[in-house]
Design an enzyme around this catalytic site. Structure first.
Site, mmCIF file in Angstrom:
data_model
loop_
_atom_site.group_PDB
_atom_site.id
_atom_site.type_symbol
_atom_site.label_atom_id
_atom_site.label_comp_id
_atom_site.label_asym_id
_atom_site.label_seq_id
_atom_site.Cartn_x
_atom_site.Cartn_y
_atom_site.Cartn_z
ATOM 1 C CG HIS A 1 3.792 9.291 10.622
ATOM 2 N ND1 HIS A 1 4.819 8.306 10.937
ATOM 3 C CD2 HIS A 1 3.966 9.950 9.508
ATOM 4 C CE1 HIS A 1 5.593 8.296 9.607
ATOM 5 N NE2 HIS A 1 4.958 9.147 8.918
ATOM 6 C CE1 TYR B 1 -10.280 -8.969 0.085
ATOM 7 C CE2 TYR B 1 -9.300 -10.917 -0.596
ATOM 8 C CZ TYR B 1 -10.243 -9.782 -0.743
ATOM 9 O OH TYR B 1 -10.972 -10.016 -1.865
ATOM 10 C CG ASP C 1 4.451 7.842 5.905
ATOM 11 O OD1 ASP C 1 5.373 8.392 5.688
ATOM 12 O OD2 ASP C 1 4.185 6.826 6.537
ATOM 13 C CG ASN D 1 -11.118 -3.273 -2.599
ATOM 14 O OD1 ASN D 1 -12.018 -2.814 -2.151
ATOM 15 N ND2 ASN D 1 -11.388 -4.239 -3.250
ATOM 16 C CE1 TYR E 1 -8.324 -8.124 -8.532
ATOM 17 C CE2 TYR E 1 -9.638 -7.770 -10.456
ATOM 18 C CZ TYR E 1 -9.041 -8.532 -9.591
ATOM 19 O OH TYR E 1 -8.900 -10.216 -9.927
ATOM 20 C CG ASP F 1 -14.465 -3.106 -4.302
ATOM 21 O OD1 ASP F 1 -15.067 -3.923 -3.634
ATOM 22 O OD2 ASP F 1 -13.582 -3.515 -5.189
#
Length: 146
Positions: A22, A116, A66, A136, A134, A30
């Site tokens: 958890h 990052y 979550d 990711n 973009y 990408d």
């Protein structure tokens, strides 16, 4: 082969997903993402030849998001002034909305360099051959309630 498991999920990837607890995070990266340098402290699993939406769809079949955080899914925000088109964001939001009662409200955005930094804390990074800019995604694992 296992019944009910998407074929795109390799044995190595299934093992790593099972090991996650958890609040652990994973990145679906990408093709431009610096997975090996960012993921020095993470497991990096390569799913070359696959795109982010297909990987995301498969992962969301087995990984709960979550429920105890507002935004368990994070996308990399565009750099200010960048005019790149981001149709992949709509695809990610639609896939998340299929599995999370919060719909696309479960998806947030993180500034590129902060993304990052968050990715450096991930347990797992899944690389793809995604060409969309973009593309990711960070997912935060929840608990299995069933």
């Amino acid at each position: 082969m296992l019944k009910g498991i998407p074929a795109i999920l390799s044995p190595e990837l299934l093992k790593r997903l099972c090991e996650m607890g958890h609040s652990d995070r994973l990145v679906i990266a990408d093709g431009n993402f610096p997975a090996e340098s960012i993921g020095k402290n993470a497991y990096v699993v390569h799913l070359d030849g696959h795109n982010v939406p297909d990987i995301l769809r498969a992962v969301l079949k087995v990984l709960p998001l979550d429920a105890y955080v507002e935004k368990p899914v994070s996308l990399m925000a565009k750099v200010p002034g960048d005019t790149a088109q981001t149709p992949i964001w709509d695809i990610v939001k639609a896939e998340v909305a299929k599995v999370d009662k919060r719909g696309d409200e479960a998806v947030g955005f993180v500034e590129r360099f902060q993304f990052y930094e968050e990715a450096r804390k991930a347990y797992l990074i899944i690389t793809s051959s995604e060409t969309a800019l973009y593309g990711n995604v960070i997912l935060q694992k929840g608990v299995v309630l069933e």
